[in-house]
Structures are given as structure tokens and as C-alpha cells.
Design a protein around this motif. Structure first.
Motif, PDB file in Angstrom:
ATOM      1  N   GLU A  16       0.837  -1.198   0.000  1.00  0.00           N
ATOM      2  CA  GLU A  16       0.000   0.000   0.000  1.00  0.00           C
ATOM      3  C   GLU A  16       0.869   1.244   0.000  1.00  0.00           C
ATOM      4  N   LYS A  17       0.276   2.374  -0.414  1.00  0.00           N
ATOM      5  CA  LYS A  17       1.013   3.639  -0.403  1.00  0.00           C
ATOM      6  C   LYS A  17       1.568   3.919   0.992  1.00  0.00           C
ATOM      7  N   PRO A  18       2.756   4.507   1.049  1.00  0.00           N
ATOM      8  CA  PRO A  18       3.541   5.110  -0.032  1.00  0.00           C
ATOM      9  C   PRO A  18       4.458   4.129  -0.762  1.00  0.00           C
ATOM     10  N   GLU A  19       4.351   2.853  -0.438  1.00  0.00           N
ATOM     11  CA  GLU A  19       5.160   1.865  -1.157  1.00  0.00           C
ATOM     12  C   GLU A  19       4.359   1.309  -2.329  1.00  0.00           C
ATOM     13  N   ARG A  20       5.065   0.820  -3.310  1.00  0.00           N
ATOM     14  CA  ARG A  20       4.453   0.224  -4.484  1.00  0.00           C
ATOM     15  C   ARG A  20       5.402  -0.852  -5.021  1.00  0.00           C
ATOM     16  N   VAL A  21       4.896  -1.654  -5.941  1.00  0.00           N
ATOM     17  CA  VAL A  21       5.725  -2.657  -6.619  1.00  0.00           C
ATOM     18  C   VAL A  21       6.007  -2.145  -8.031  1.00  0.00           C
ATOM     19  N   PHE A  22       7.286  -2.111  -8.386  1.00  0.00           N
ATOM     20  CA  PHE A  22       7.688  -1.680  -9.732  1.00  0.00           C
ATOM     21  C   PHE A  22       7.833  -2.912 -10.615  1.00  0.00           C
ATOM     22  N   THR A  23       7.214  -2.858 -11.803  1.00  0.00           N
ATOM     23  CA  THR A  23       7.339  -3.942 -12.777  1.00  0.00           C
ATOM     24  C   THR A  23       7.748  -3.349 -14.116  1.00  0.00           C
TER      25      THR A  23
END
Length: 267
Positions: A16-23
């Protein structure tokens, strides 16, 4: 790398925000007409900058900082591996560095970038279905070579050679020892005598190694098996094995390197 386990691990991601998964899926195929000028650099730059601009406009400083951590790491990876690129690069990463999946593949992808709660795995799953963990069994009379591959990449190679004195198959590492060239002389060369002996005993000799090949397939969890060589040899060998051979290719590629063989069977 066990891609099934890797995909399951990536499927469990949720941030969840403020973190995210980058793909990131990036097409780096030099044979692609759209990549002749190294256009992947432009796609990479634009893909990363678009997220950065959006997050700056969103005024979410913590999420922007998290993305910039990923951006710096991705750019560093691409710089370090620029001379080793194949057809594609797939990167899946999290800001806390608990996940860093970065692979260069010999199979194509469509360039896409995501910054979301989950990893976007559609392309990776499709690639794994199209290029599963496989065993390529190459035959050439008394020599058998096995190439293990997944997602278009060589994983490991095995060699078996028949000891004609003991009639046992011996496994060894490194390139196989090519048979010495024998000149003709009289009515029959030594090689011709061997060929006659081999044809007379081929079924029995191949049957004696079939169990070893079945065990390799089971232990290494091959999902697909190719058999490459002259049809008489591959037919005899496959009939002696319990594992199903999915695809036969009638070519002599024993002396070709792993990358050449994998490219040939995937075309």
C-alpha cells in the motif's frame, strides 16, 4: 531458478502507499526492426520519467522517494549489463529491497512499466508457459548431450559417452570429446566397423541409458522434452524412455553451443 516458485512468490506481493511494486518489461531485441538504434534506452528513459513526473505532481514526497530508489537501481542495472543484453529485460522490485527480480531473457516481451500495489505478471506467466523448464536431448551415436533450458536460457548441460570396452555410459562435464577422424583404408575403415557395431547394438545400448535420462527429467522437473538427432536414433532412445518426448527435431546439432541449439528449437 525455479520459475514456478518465483512466480508464486511474486504473486503474493501487495504493498500500500507510499510503497508500491515496480514492474518493467523492456524489449531489447537487436533483431527487432524497432530496436535497430537501441531504442530501448528511449523507452526506459520515458517509462521511468513518466512515473517520476506523475508522483511529483501528486505531491507525495514519500512515494516519490520510494520510486526514485527503484529508478536509480534500475538505471544502474541497465548500465552495468548494457553489453550483455539479449532480447528482453524483466525487473520486478520493491522499495524496501525485499524483492529484486532482474533477468535478461532470450525471448521477446512488449515494453511495459507499472508502479502498482501488485506485481504485473501477465507477460512473465505467458513467457513461462511458452518457454517452460525443458530438457533438450541431442544424440549422435555413442554421445548424448542434454541441455536444460528455461525461458530461452541455458541452465545446465550434461554429457554421456559410451565406453565401447565396458559398454557403459559415462557422464562427464565439459565439452564432449569429439571422435577421432579415421582415414579410409582397404574395404572398411575403423569408423565403418564401429558404425556397423553400433547399428547392431543401438537399441540395447540406448535402452541402458534410458533410465538415467528419465531420472534427470524427473529430478530436474522438465515440463517439456525435445529430442534432436537422426530419426533412427531418437526413435530407439525415446521408445526406451518412460518420459514422453514432446517434440522431435531431425538435425545433427550435438557440436553446436547451447545458445545456438536453444535458438534453433524455439524458431
Amino acid at each position: 531458478m525455479d520459475m514456478n516458485k518465483e512466480i508464486k512468490r511474486l504473486e503474493s506481493l501487495y504493498l500500500e502507499k507510499p510503497e508500491r511494486v515496480f514492474t518493467m518489461y523492456l524489449n531489447t531485441d537487436p533483431a527487432d526492426p524497432d530496436q535497430q538504434g537501441g531504442e530501448w534506452r528511449i523507452h526506459l528513459k520515458n517509462g521511468l520519467q513518466n512515473f517520476e513526473k506523475y508522483l511529483k505532481n501528486d505531491v507525495n514526497k514519500e512515494e516519490l522517494a520510494n520510486f526514485c530508489l527503484i529508478k536509480d537501481k534500475v538505471e544502474k542495472y541497465m548500465r552495468e549489463h548494457e553489453l550483455e543484453l539479449l532480447k528482453s529485460v524483466v525487473i520486478i522490485a520493491t522499495p524496501d529491497e525485499s524483492i529484486w527480480f532482474a533477468k535478461r531473457f532470450q525471448v521477446p516481451v512488449e515494453s511495459e512499466f507499472f508502479w502498482e500495489e501488485i506485481a504485473k505478471l501477465d507477460q512473465l506467466i505467458a513467457l513461462h508457459q511458452d518457454y517452460p523448464r525443458s530438457g533438450i536431448i541431442l544424440t549422435q551415436k555413442e554421445t548424448i548431450k542434454i541441455i536444460e533450458t528455461e525461458l530461452g536460457q541455458p541452465l545446465e548441460s550434461f554429457y554421456f559417452e559410451l565406453d565401447l570396452d565396458t559398454e557403459d555410459w559415462r557422464q562427464h562435464t565439459g565439452p564432449h570429446r569429439a571422435a577421432a577422424t579415421v582415414g579410409s583404408g582397404g574395404k572398411s575403415t575403423k569408423r565403418e566397423l564401429f558404425n556397423n557395431r553400433f547399428e547392431a547394438n543401438r537399441h540395447r545400448w540406448y535402452k541402458s541409458i534410458a533410465a538415467k535420462l528419465d531420472k534427470l527429467a524427473k529430478d530436474h522437473q522438465w515440463e517439456y522434452i525435445y529430442m534432436v538427432g537422426h530419426s533412427e536414433e531418437t526413435n530407439d532412445l525415446s521408445e526406451s524412455m518412460n518420459k514422453t518426448i514432446n517434440h522431435f527435431i531431425e538435425k545433427n546439432m550435438l557440436d553446436k553451443n547451447e545458445t545456438h541449439v536453444i535458438k534453433a528449437i524455439n524458431n
